[in-house]
Design a protein around this motif. Sequence first.
Motif, mmCIF file in Angstrom:
data_model
loop_
_atom_site.group_PDB
_atom_site.id
_atom_site.type_symbol
_atom_site.label_atom_id
_atom_site.label_comp_id
_atom_site.label_asym_id
_atom_site.label_seq_id
_atom_site.Cartn_x
_atom_site.Cartn_y
_atom_site.Cartn_z
ATOM 1 N N ILE A 153 155.228 83.423 -91.745
ATOM 2 C CA ILE A 153 155.239 84.179 -92.994
ATOM 3 C C ILE A 153 154.611 83.362 -94.114
ATOM 4 O O ILE A 153 153.866 83.887 -94.943
ATOM 5 N N ALA A 154 154.870 82.050 -94.122
ATOM 6 C CA ALA A 154 154.310 81.207 -95.173
ATOM 7 C C ALA A 154 152.779 81.204 -95.102
ATOM 8 O O ALA A 154 152.105 81.392 -96.117
ATOM 9 N N ILE A 155 152.226 81.019 -93.904
ATOM 10 C CA ILE A 155 150.766 80.989 -93.782
ATOM 11 C C ILE A 155 150.177 82.357 -94.104
ATOM 12 O O ILE A 155 149.225 82.484 -94.872
ATOM 13 N N ASN A 165 144.150 87.340 -90.516
ATOM 14 C CA ASN A 165 145.085 86.353 -91.032
ATOM 15 C C ASN A 165 146.362 86.298 -90.192
ATOM 16 O O ASN A 165 146.955 85.236 -90.014
ATOM 17 N N THR A 166 146.778 87.457 -89.673
ATOM 18 C CA THR A 166 147.930 87.471 -88.769
ATOM 19 C C THR A 166 147.628 86.634 -87.530
ATOM 20 O O THR A 166 148.449 85.813 -87.092
ATOM 21 N N LEU A 167 146.443 86.850 -86.967
ATOM 22 C CA LEU A 167 146.072 86.113 -85.756
ATOM 23 C C LEU A 167 146.021 84.614 -86.044
ATOM 24 O O LEU A 167 146.495 83.800 -85.242
ATOM 25 N N ILE A 168 145.465 84.247 -87.209
ATOM 26 C CA ILE A 168 145.373 82.824 -87.550
ATOM 27 C C ILE A 168 146.774 82.226 -87.702
ATOM 28 O O ILE A 168 147.112 81.203 -87.089
ATOM 29 N N SER A 169 147.614 82.891 -88.486
ATOM 30 C CA SER A 169 148.919 82.285 -88.761
ATOM 31 C C SER A 169 149.763 82.199 -87.490
ATOM 32 O O SER A 169 150.446 81.209 -87.256
ATOM 33 N N LEU A 170 149.719 83.232 -86.652
ATOM 34 C CA LEU A 170 150.524 83.177 -85.425
ATOM 35 C C LEU A 170 149.970 82.154 -84.437
ATOM 36 O O LEU A 170 150.718 81.496 -83.727
ATOM 37 N N SER A 171 148.647 82.006 -84.404
ATOM 38 C CA SER A 171 148.069 80.989 -83.517
ATOM 39 C C SER A 171 148.544 79.604 -83.938
ATOM 40 O O SER A 171 148.861 78.758 -83.094
#
Lengths: 300, 312
Positions: A153-155, A165-171
């Motif tokens: 959530i922070a990223i 952005n979801t893919l980046i933060s979860l990766s």
Amino acid sequence: MDARTLAPPIAAADIETVVGAPMSYWRTVAWRLRQDPTTIVAGVLLLLIALAAILAPLIAPHDPSAGSIRLRLAPLGTSSHPLGTDEQGRDMLTRLLWGGRMTLLAGLTPVLVGFLFGTVLGVLAGFVGGHTNTLIMRTMDVFYAFPAVLLAIAISGSLGPGLWNTLISLSIVFVPRVVRVAESATVQVKSLEFVAAARASGSGVWPIMRHHLLPNVLGPVLVFSSTQVSLSIILAAGLSFLGLGVTPPAAEWGLMLNTLRGSIYVNAWVPALPGVAIFLTSMAFNLLSDGLRDAMEIRM
Amino acid sequence: MWAYVGRRLLLAIPTLVGASIIVFAMVHLAPGDPMSAVMPVDASQADIEAARRAYGFDQPLPVQYFRWLVRVVQGDLGKSIATRRPVLQDVYDALKNSLVLALSASLLSFGIGIGLGLLAAFRQGRVLDKLMSAVAIVGVSVPHYWAGIILIIFFSVQLNWLPAMGASAEGGAVEYLRHMALPTIALALIPLGVLTRVVRSAALDILAQEFVLALRAKGLGRAAVFAHVVKNAAPQILTVLGLQFGFQLGGSVLVETVFSWPGTGYLMNLAIFQRDLPVLQGVILVLATFFVLLNLAVDLMQTLVDPRIARH
């Protein structure tokens, strides 16, 4: 890994007449998976969910973005809308089918990225050791200072909404986890005698990696990664639920849950449907990874 | 053992520094000019530049980081852009509410999870074990934000028993507890599932060891064997308890948002959508610090329970 290559030089036919052909590791795993009814049910369910998502454009009864103001929040069982309609009068069944595409994409990709990058980094750290290990592992430790949900959530919160952005933060959430598993498996296998034997008999780095290290490291990493899929799906949908993931008007299970949340006072059960989809998918992945773990005899 | 404690304490420092770098980088690598949130739309370029200098945003990033770190260490997390209140005050208030929720959810999930896990282990392979394992798999698979909505639909909308939103301080203790009930249950589901699974497998590991057979052969009763198993499984369970408590504190964003519970997660969500970077930075940093210290405490507690760990 292959039992037949380790077998003593007796004519294969002699053994087969007594006990049948010995099975290779992967055939044993496949056989065990087929013996486990829970795993089969979970696998079939996932197959259906995946098929439904892939075939959504063909099988969905309506247009996912076409709604009718007059038909807002129709209850379950409405004619031509068996699962009701959402707050904009769009067909729920259609949007659930389409939503699965997004949720599965946003949930599976980060684990795949984590598996690829995590394995490479982890094996590198474990195999090379020394300063490389310290650098990689201490960096990964820092990410462990954040609980997964908080980190994601922070990223996402900093980067802003959107599928990318979801893919980046979860990766970023999943890479360090896989690195840890891959590193510890590599260190463990590296110290085993058959690696020392291969080295003593003059094997180079790559043959040792390919034939001795990777086959033994990939098992635990694969099983671990499979346990992370359900978390990834819950998180991906959770980010959309917060408004940080896929942006409207796209159909995505978490986002649908978010936009329908305010309607529970009008029609209580239709808004709960996207959650049922997330729950079933996540549970099926959990059961499947449990089955895989048992079949591969890997202890996490 | 004290050498181990010292080493473990020292190891926490680079982790904390690393975490602070991540928090700083996260906020500063974010797209968009941080000034755009502070300045009025019609501000002149000169005004924006002046404000940028005043906030120190014209300095190179490493300089900004060290200045920020020095202030943070002194307990100054800056001021909220939205409310102009000191961030530390906002985070402190929110943290209290989150801690209350995390504690009550922990009590609920730890109690039930440990109970169910032990029950399943001692009834391995029987119907009860299968039932407990099913409960556990549901617990770890359920999206807790959805579970929260289901709870609201059931207990607030349909039955009208419990409030769906907020934390009431006015109505006294009973009213406060009534507001806590649903978010507590929603938050407890995942740790409950995790604990049931971990406790079951930890207890099964111990039960499979030869000393348990020896104890039984010696003629020890069920209760005594049970006590031995629990004692031996304790270190492993303790680690998970610590981690899960941290997850509930740091991971309650979604549940707090569903129930509008005024905790850190809710504050963080607000900060994200108001682009209130100082608050966002502050919340994440405080939660990460808390999590690192919690892990440290768990590690140290483990060495107390099982001194063998320190010797490795």
